[in-house]
Write a protein that holds these residues in place. Sequence first.
Motif, short mmCIF file in Angstrom:
data_model
loop_
_atom_site.label_atom_id
_atom_site.label_comp_id
_atom_site.label_asym_id
_atom_site.label_seq_id
_atom_site.Cartn_x
_atom_site.Cartn_y
_atom_site.Cartn_z
N LYS A 200 -4.42 13.55 -4.16
CA LYS A 200 -3.72 12.41 -3.57
C LYS A 200 -4.61 11.18 -3.64
O LYS A 200 -5.83 11.26 -3.41
N GLY B 245 0.83 -1.20 0.00
CA GLY B 245 0.00 0.00 0.00
C GLY B 245 0.86 1.24 0.00
O GLY B 245 2.01 1.23 0.46
N THR B 246 0.30 2.33 -0.52
CA THR B 246 1.04 3.59 -0.56
C THR B 246 0.08 4.73 -0.85
O THR B 246 -1.12 4.51 -1.06
N GLU B 247 0.58 5.92 -0.86
CA GLU B 247 -0.20 7.10 -1.25
C GLU B 247 0.59 7.85 -2.31
O GLU B 247 1.76 8.15 -2.13
N LYS C 125 -4.87 7.05 -2.46
CA LYS C 125 -4.33 5.97 -1.64
C LYS C 125 -4.43 4.65 -2.38
O LYS C 125 -5.48 4.31 -2.93
#
Length: 374
Positions: free
Chosen positions: A307, A293-295, A309
Amino acid sequence: MPATKNYYDILGVKKDASADEIKKAFRRLARKHHPDTGGSEEKFKELNEAYEVLSDSEKRAQYDQYGQYFGGNVPPGAGAPGGPGWPGGGGFSYQQVDLGDLGDVFGSMFGGGAGFGGATRTRGKQAHRGRDLTYEITLDFDEALAGVSTKVDVQRAENCSVCKGSGAKPGTSPTTCPTCGGSGHVSQAQGLFGISRTCPRCGGIGTVVEHPCTTCKGKGTVVRVKPVTVNVPPGVTDGGKLRFKGKGEPGQGGAPAGDLYVVTHIRPHPYFTRDGADVLMELPVSITEAALGTEVTIPVPGGGKVKLKVAPGTQDGTVRRISGKGAPRLKGKGTGDLKVRTKVVVPEKLTAEQKEMLKHFASVREDDLRAHIG
């Protein structure tokens, strides 16, 4: 003895056909066999004759009773035509068919309206709506989203400035057409009907030019290229067609101008594509970003950034929807959405250390991805 004409066979109806069936059959065949549409004049006259008899209840009754004597045959014991023993006592005569009842038949052939000809006329001069024109323009992706005002170089015929559209040499004027007397049409007998045709001499204008203008060669118009400003609304699509009423060629004889149609083409964008009002984007992510996972920060159509996610365990092809960040809707309110499709990128080259790490990861993984296929 002359051969007997069977009017029912001529119209292709049964002997017990209703008046409405007879009328419909005549209309259909009249369209097909009218001389102005390439049909036979003799066949058209025959159809007129059959319809004139069968559409009249009294004449039809006489024909049903004495049909073998129509066309010149003499009943046994009868004297001269019109005397005793002849159908109806007074012989048979054809009369003009009422065109008011069949106006829609010939209206479709000659342009509609009262009588034949059907063209819109003003004081004997035929009015022609201006010709529609079609041009193509190419826009950037952002221009298509935001809308733009642009100029289109339109080539169209316009009234000659020297003769003011008359087609006549300055100091002279068009004269009344000697063939049609200025009406723009000529009449011709056609069987039971009087057919009105466009005058072959003046082409329906009603006047002729004896001394043509040297600038336009008597046409009254010249072709010019003129820039036309068109306002392209926000949200146009590739291959879409816009209509600008009255921006085409000018009409003649007071008729309205034609329309200008503009076909829009959109240049490709580096990472955005269109699906109607929705905008599509492919977002590359690494294996570790998809797994952990990341943003990320991504651009949106029309400018700006948001942004997004990426959830842990995101699979390749997963689509996220960002509401209201698409293209304006051409018909209706609001805008479409931005749809972001995740593309998990597998590295093509690995270092020795990376390989060892992945091998260790594979050895401690307990689930079998292919268990369901045996």
